[in-house]
Structures are given as structure tokens and as C-alpha cells.
Design a protein around this motif. Structure first.
Motif, PDB file in Angstrom:
ATOM      1  N   MET A 167       0.835  -1.238  -0.037  1.00  0.00           N
ATOM      2  CA  MET A 167      -0.121   0.038   0.100  1.00  0.00           C
ATOM      3  C   MET A 167       0.790   1.455   0.021  1.00  0.00           C
ATOM      4  N   PRO A 168       0.387   2.469  -0.370  1.00  0.00           N
ATOM      5  CA  PRO A 168       1.392   3.666  -0.371  1.00  0.00           C
ATOM      6  C   PRO A 168       1.925   3.879   0.819  1.00  0.00           C
ATOM      7  N   PHE A 211      16.151   9.730  -4.799  1.00  0.00           N
ATOM      8  CA  PHE A 211      17.187   8.800  -5.658  1.00  0.00           C
ATOM      9  C   PHE A 211      16.220   7.497  -5.888  1.00  0.00           C
ATOM     10  N   VAL A 212      16.649   6.101  -5.826  1.00  0.00           N
ATOM     11  CA  VAL A 212      15.797   5.281  -5.909  1.00  0.00           C
ATOM     12  C   VAL A 212      14.952   4.711  -4.457  1.00  0.00           C
ATOM     13  N   PHE A 213      14.864   5.549  -3.726  1.00  0.00           N
ATOM     14  CA  PHE A 213      13.945   5.426  -2.657  1.00  0.00           C
ATOM     15  C   PHE A 213      12.585   5.204  -3.068  1.00  0.00           C
ATOM     16  N   ARG A 214      11.980   6.018  -3.683  1.00  0.00           N
ATOM     17  CA  ARG A 214      10.663   5.803  -4.283  1.00  0.00           C
ATOM     18  C   ARG A 214      10.408   6.181  -5.979  1.00  0.00           C
ATOM     19  N   THR A 215      10.307   5.192  -6.767  1.00  0.00           N
ATOM     20  CA  THR A 215      10.454   5.116  -8.024  1.00  0.00           C
ATOM     21  C   THR A 215       9.173   4.628  -8.554  1.00  0.00           C
ATOM     22  N   GLU A 239      11.793  -3.261  -7.429  1.00  0.00           N
ATOM     23  CA  GLU A 239      11.537  -4.786  -7.157  1.00  0.00           C
ATOM     24  C   GLU A 239      11.071  -4.755  -5.797  1.00  0.00           C
ATOM     25  N   GLN A 240      10.334  -5.771  -5.722  1.00  0.00           N
ATOM     26  CA  GLN A 240       9.954  -6.076  -4.109  1.00  0.00           C
ATOM     27  C   GLN A 240      10.387  -7.700  -3.843  1.00  0.00           C
ATOM     28  N   MET A 241      10.628  -7.811  -2.617  1.00  0.00           N
ATOM     29  CA  MET A 241      10.943  -9.277  -1.862  1.00  0.00           C
ATOM     30  C   MET A 241      10.029  -9.467  -0.799  1.00  0.00           C
ATOM     31  N   ALA A 266       7.353  -7.625   3.643  1.00  0.00           N
ATOM     32  CA  ALA A 266       7.436  -6.914   2.624  1.00  0.00           C
ATOM     33  C   ALA A 266       8.582  -6.264   2.470  1.00  0.00           C
ATOM     34  N   ALA A 267       9.664  -6.395   1.737  1.00  0.00           N
ATOM     35  CA  ALA A 267      10.836  -5.667   1.423  1.00  0.00           C
ATOM     36  C   ALA A 267      10.953  -5.258   0.060  1.00  0.00           C
ATOM     37  N   GLY A 268      11.865  -3.974  -0.162  1.00  0.00           N
ATOM     38  CA  GLY A 268      11.907  -3.222  -1.438  1.00  0.00           C
ATOM     39  C   GLY A 268      13.632  -3.689  -1.914  1.00  0.00           C
TER      40      GLY A 268
HETATM   41  N1  GAP Z   1       2.603  -6.403  -0.172  1.00  0.00           N
HETATM   42  C1  GAP Z   1       2.606  -5.207   0.893  1.00  0.00           C
HETATM   43  C2  GAP Z   1       3.298  -4.020   0.132  1.00  0.00           C
HETATM   44  O1  GAP Z   1       3.622  -3.986  -1.130  1.00  0.00           O
HETATM   45  P1  GAP Z   1       4.490  -2.069   0.750  1.00  0.00           P
HETATM   46  O2  GAP Z   1       4.823  -1.255   2.212  1.00  0.00           O
HETATM   47  O3  GAP Z   1       3.517  -0.906  -0.019  1.00  0.00           O
HETATM   48  O4  GAP Z   1       3.678  -3.184   1.172  1.00  0.00           O
HETATM   49  C3  GAP Z   1       6.775  -2.991   0.632  1.00  0.00           C
HETATM   50  O5  GAP Z   1       5.813  -2.333   0.037  1.00  0.00           O
HETATM   51  C4  GAP Z   1       8.100  -2.576   0.354  1.00  0.00           C
HETATM   52  O6  GAP Z   1       8.195  -2.338  -1.117  1.00  0.00           O
HETATM   53  C5  GAP Z   1       8.470  -1.046   0.998  1.00  0.00           C
HETATM   54  O7  GAP Z   1       8.768  -1.282   2.427  1.00  0.00           O
HETATM   55  C6  GAP Z   1       9.469  -0.599   0.212  1.00  0.00           C
HETATM   56  O8  GAP Z   1      10.619  -1.264   0.393  1.00  0.00           O
HETATM   57  C7  GAP Z   1       9.145  -1.237  -1.489  1.00  0.00           C
HETATM   58  N2  GAP Z   1       8.611  -0.187  -2.018  1.00  0.00           N
HETATM   59  C8  GAP Z   1       7.210   0.220  -1.874  1.00  0.00           C
HETATM   60  N3  GAP Z   1       6.706   1.356  -3.010  1.00  0.00           N
HETATM   61  C9  GAP Z   1       7.954   1.581  -3.433  1.00  0.00           C
HETATM   62  C10 GAP Z   1       8.602   2.562  -4.275  1.00  0.00           C
HETATM   63  N4  GAP Z   1       7.727   3.630  -4.919  1.00  0.00           N
HETATM   64  N5  GAP Z   1       9.724   2.956  -4.873  1.00  0.00           N
HETATM   65  C11 GAP Z   1      10.569   1.690  -4.303  1.00  0.00           C
HETATM   66  N6  GAP Z   1      10.310   0.947  -3.518  1.00  0.00           N
HETATM   67  C12 GAP Z   1       9.202   0.738  -3.062  1.00  0.00           C
END
Ligand code: GAP
Length: 474
Positions: free
Chosen positions: A1-2, A209-213, A217-219, A331-333
Motif C-alpha cells: 500500500m502507499p 533517488f531510488v527510495f521511491r520510484t 523490485e520487491q522481496m 514485504a521488503a524493497g
Molecule cells: N504487499 C505489501 C506491500 O507491497 P508496501 O509497504 O507498499 O507493502 C513493501 O511495499 C516495500 O516495497 C516497501 O517497504 C518498500 O521497501 C518497497 N516499495 C514500495 N513502494 C516503493 C516505491 N515506489 N519505490 C521503491 N520501493 C518501494
């Protein structure tokens, strides 16, 4: 979620001597080929980035370490790789079509768009720089909900019924495969399904930077548990995931757990805590989300059962009990984690320039050796007298076991500096003595200590050091 609005560190500052600013990280990433703005020759495109050689190696190592923690070191989790394009009903069932929104306002004067809940943290495009809505001429619209999912169409004809979405999270690809996995894996709760892959969100204000794009990729791992055990497993995964970052070298005082307030919780969650990292930002260090750990209850399986008509439950043959498992989700990024590892490992110090007695400033990434893009660089001291040939032989030995690089170009000091900047933990130097007694000098990135070791067995020795327990020297 956002992500919720970001918080500042509340007066907390990073420990003394910390020198990583986002400008320095961005500059090093560009200079050393970790990360570049995407489509740069066309002027870039809305906060998307391309990873270069060392960036690919580093992010791959981050993902590999995540896989190792999830499936290499445990027997209760299996892997999946689901499609990015899924049936549109998936996003109805998951609640994303209705609820995956951020509040958006437009400025009628400058035409820019802002997240309504972040106005105090954003800069208006007009000079002098102020927050949106602060200047007299600003004219903001009422906030409206903006859905973050990217739409596309499936098939060659754009018609009703062909609409699809790029997945905004990898999690749903796991829930819709619950039945498949249960059948083939012979697992029973508690068990998990893990996935790494791209997700897409049309963020209103990407950045830092690549914090919010918009493409990242998610893990993610969905851990299915008997309902009565959900709270216990939630606590387990909070501790486990925080410890993963520390084991890989992040300083514990740069990490914290923050439980979500009730009004912050996503529609599916009964409890969520974020692992936050003290990221640098233009306004100074800020605690921001690195990973979210949620107790999703039975929301997802129940909704997909309702929308698909399939039974998504577990039948316990031993007790005769039938139930819908509850889900704990770490849920990690991958990009955000890579950024955190870069920031936390970044260091500058004064050292002596090789053999001159003069001081010089070096930039060094003190990355965990497992994460370092290159584990060993093999450097002939001079480009003659058989040294390059022997150095290549050593490089070929080492690269059979770990990522190795051969570098013969330029003064030795400059080559060391280059390897320091990409975080190479070990440099192996070949000199005239090497040709006489088949030995190399091993230089340690962090202590700068040098020791003489035999070439025979050097690859095994490097591999042993890379996989040994490690603590950041910072
Ligand atoms: N399934 C649950 C979920 O997606 P989220 O907190 O929205 O939860 C999980 O996303 C992780 O994905 C975040 O903690 C972050 O590390 C990464 N993430 C989410 N949105 C991102 C974005 N726009 N750019 C980079 N990483 C992002």
C-alpha cells in the motif's frame, strides 16, 4: 500500500562522523557505474533508474541474501515467480482497484500535482521555493483519490474487457497460487511462499533517488499460519527481518521498528510495523520505511475465494479441522534495501597515499563482503616482467569461487581507490616477489592491513573470508 507520509528524525541525528549524503551517494553511483537515471540521453523519464554493472551485482547479492534467509536456511518456505500481468479480477478481489489510492491535488497556477498529505514536505516549483499552496498565487484544487496502478491492455485490440494492470505488489501472485503450492509442496501451516520481482506504482511524488520510484523490485514472503498463532509469528518475523539487516552490516542505531497507528493501517491489515532506516534526504536524515511487516489475517485468501469461487483453505487431516490460514507478510524493497546498504556502508577517511607519506582522502564502501559487488581484485604491480600473466592466472583461480576482477590500468594507489569506492573487500597484488615464491599481498579494504599469502589456496581463503561472520567496522 502507499507509503505513509515520511517522518523526520524528530531531532535525532546520525552518529558523529557519518558523512553519507544523498548527493554523495548519487554521485558515487553515477561515477562508478552503479545506477544511472533512465533514458538519460532523452532527458530522463519520471524517476526511473537503470542499474549498471556494479549496481546489478550489488542488488543481485541483496536479493540472493534474501533468498538465502528465506529458503536456503529454512525448510518451511518455497519460492514462486508469478506473472506481472494478472487477471483484472485479482485487483478487484485484493481491494487495489477500489482502495490503492493516494490523495492528489493540482495547482491551477503552475499545473503541478502534489500528494495532498505531503504538502508540508514538498517544494513548489515556483521561486522563491515554498511549500505548495503557501504563495498567494497558488491555487490548489480539492484533493481527489488517484489510483496508483498502471493500466495497460492485453491483446492487439483496445476494447472493453482487454484492460489489465501492471502489478503494484508481488503479494497477490502468491495468494492466487496458494492452492497450486499447497498441492505440490506438501507443506502445511505454518509455511511460506516467497517471491522477488518487479512492481509498478504510478507514484504522485517519487523521489529521493531510488527510495521511491515508479518501477521497483520487491522481496515479499507470505507466511500462512493457524489463526491462533498469527500474533506469535508476527513477532517472529519482526525480529527475524530486523536481524537480517544487522547481520548484513547495517548499524542497529540506524534501524528502528515503528508500529502503524490504527488510522494508517492498510485495508487488509490488523497490525503492521515498519522497519525504518535513517535515510539521508535533502532536509537531513529521516526515518523512512525500509520494509513493512503486516498481519494480513485471512483477508486475501477469503477475498480470492469469494471472487474466484475456489476454496482457498487448509484441511488438517490429523485434527479434521478445516480453516483459512492467516497471513504474516514481511514485504521488503530490493532497491530500497540496496540504497540502505550503500548509505550505511559509505565512508570517507584520510589515509596515507601509497609509499609517499602524504595524506589523501579516500571514499570507501564498507559493504558486508557477501554484498560487495566484487569480492577480490587482482592487481599486477607493474604491467611487465610476467606480472600481468601471473595476475591473470590468480584471477582465473579466484573467479571460479567468487566474483573477481583483474585490473592492470594506472598507478596502484589509484586502482586501490577505485576498488575501495566499489567496496571490494580484498585486493590481491602481484609483484616481483610473487614470481619468485608464488605469493600475493592481500590488502584488507577496511583495516588496510597487508599480509603475504601463498597463491596456492588463495581462492579458498578469499571464499572463507567472504562467508565468515562479519561486523561493520563503522
Ligand atoms: N504487499 C505489501 C506491500 O507491497 P508496501 O509497504 O507498499 O507493502 C513493501 O511495499 C516495500 O516495497 C516497501 O517497504 C518498500 O521497501 C518497497 N516499495 C514500495 N513502494 C516503493 C516505491 N515506489 N519505490 C521503491 N520501493 C518501494
Amino acid at each position: 500500500m502507499p507509503d505513509p507520509p515520511q517522518q523526520t528524525g524528530g531531532g535525532e541525528s546520525p552518529p558523529a562522523g557519518d558523512v553519507a549524503t544523498m548527493e554523495k551517494i548519487v554521485s558515487l553511483c553515477k561515477r562508478r557505474g552503479f545506477v544511472f537515471p533512465s533514458s538519460e540521453i532523452y532527458g530522463g523519464v519520471g524517476s526511473t533508474y537503470d542499474y549498471g554493472h556494479y549496481g546489478v551485482l550489488l542488488k543481485t547479492n541483496v536479493k540472493n541474501e534474501w533468498w538465502r534467509a528465506m529458503i536456503g536456511e529454512r525448510d518451511d518456505i518455497v519460492a514462486i515467480d508469478s506473472a506481472i500481468l494478472q487477471h483484472p479480477r485479482v485487483w478487484e478481489a485484493s481491494g487495489h482497484l477500489e482502495g490503492f489510492t493516494d490523495p492528489l491535488v493540482d495547482c491551477r497556477t503552475c499545473g503541478q500535482r502534489f500528494r495532498a498529505d505531503q504538502l508540508q514536505e514538498l517544494a513548489c516549483g515556483r521561486k522563491p521555493s515554498r511549500h505548495p499552496g503557501e504563495a498567494e498565487e497558488c491555487s490548489l484544487t480539492e484533493a481527489r483519490d488517484f489510483n496508483l496502478m498502471f493500466e495497460t491492455t492485453i491483446g492487439p485490440v483496445q476494447e472493453s474487457g482487454s484492460k489489465a494492470y501492471l502489478r503494484p505488489e508481488t503479494a497477490q501472485g502468491i495468494f492466487i497460487n496458494f492452492k497450486n503450492v499447497l498441492q505440490f509442496s506438501r507443506k502445511h501451516p505454518p509455511f511460506g511462499i516467497a517471491q522477488v520481482g518487479k512492481s509498478f506504482r504510478n507514484e504522485i511524488t517519487p523521489g529521493n533517488f531510488v527510495f521511491r520510484t515508479r518501477e521497483f523490485e520487491q522481496m515479499e514472503m507470505e507466511y500462512f499460519v493457524p489463526p491462533a498463532d498469527a500474533e506469535m509469528w508476527f513477532e517472529h518475523w519482526l525480529a527475524e527481518r530486523e536481524s537480517w539487516y544487522v547481520r548484513l552490516g547495517i548499524r542497529p542505531d540506524h534501524l528502528r521498528l515503528r508500529p502503524h497507528d490504527p488510522d494508517e493501517l492498510s485495508h487488509y491489515s490488523s497490525a503492521t510495523s515498519d522497519i525504518e532506516y535513517l535515510f539521508p534526504s535533502p532536509e537531513g536524515p529521516r526515518w523512512s520505511e525500509l520494509e513493512g511487516i503486516a498481519n494480513r489475517g485471512d483477508y486475501d485468501l477469503s477475498r480470492h475465494a469469494q471472487f474466484s469461487g475456489e476454496k482457498l483453505e487448509y484441511f488438517d487431516q490429523a485434527t479434521g479441522e478445516r480453516y483459512v490460514p492467516h497471513v504474516i507478510e514481511p514485504a521488503a524493497g530490493a532497491d530500497r534495501a540496496t540504497l540502505a546498504f550503500l548509505v550505511d556502508s559509505y565512508d570517507e577517511e584520510l589515509v596515507e597515499r601509497e609509499g609517499t607519506g602524504e595524506g589523501e582522502r579516500r571514499t570507501v564502501l564498507r559493504l558486508h563482503p557477501r554484498l560487495a559487488p566484487v569480492k577480490a581484485a587482482v592487481l599486477p604491480l607493474v604491467g611487465k616482467d610476467g606480472q600481468p600473466e601471473l595476475a591473470r592466472e590468480v584471477h582465473h583461480l579466484v573467479r571460479e569461487r567468487v566474483q573477481s576482477e583483474y585490473d592492470s590500468g594506472g598507478a596502484i594507489g589509484r586502482r586501490y581507490r577505485r576498488q575501495d569506492e566499489i567496496g571490494t573487500p580484498f585486493c590481491l597484488t602481484i609483484d616481483h616477489q610473487s614470481l619468485e615464491d608464488r605469493s600475493v599481498t592481500l590488502r584488507d579494504r577496511d583495516s588496510l592491513a597487508q599480509e603475504r599469502l601463498p597463491i596456492d589456496g588463495i581462492a579458498e581463503e578469499i571464499e572463507r573470508r567472504v562467508t565468515a561472520p562479519w561486523k561493520t567496522p563503522k
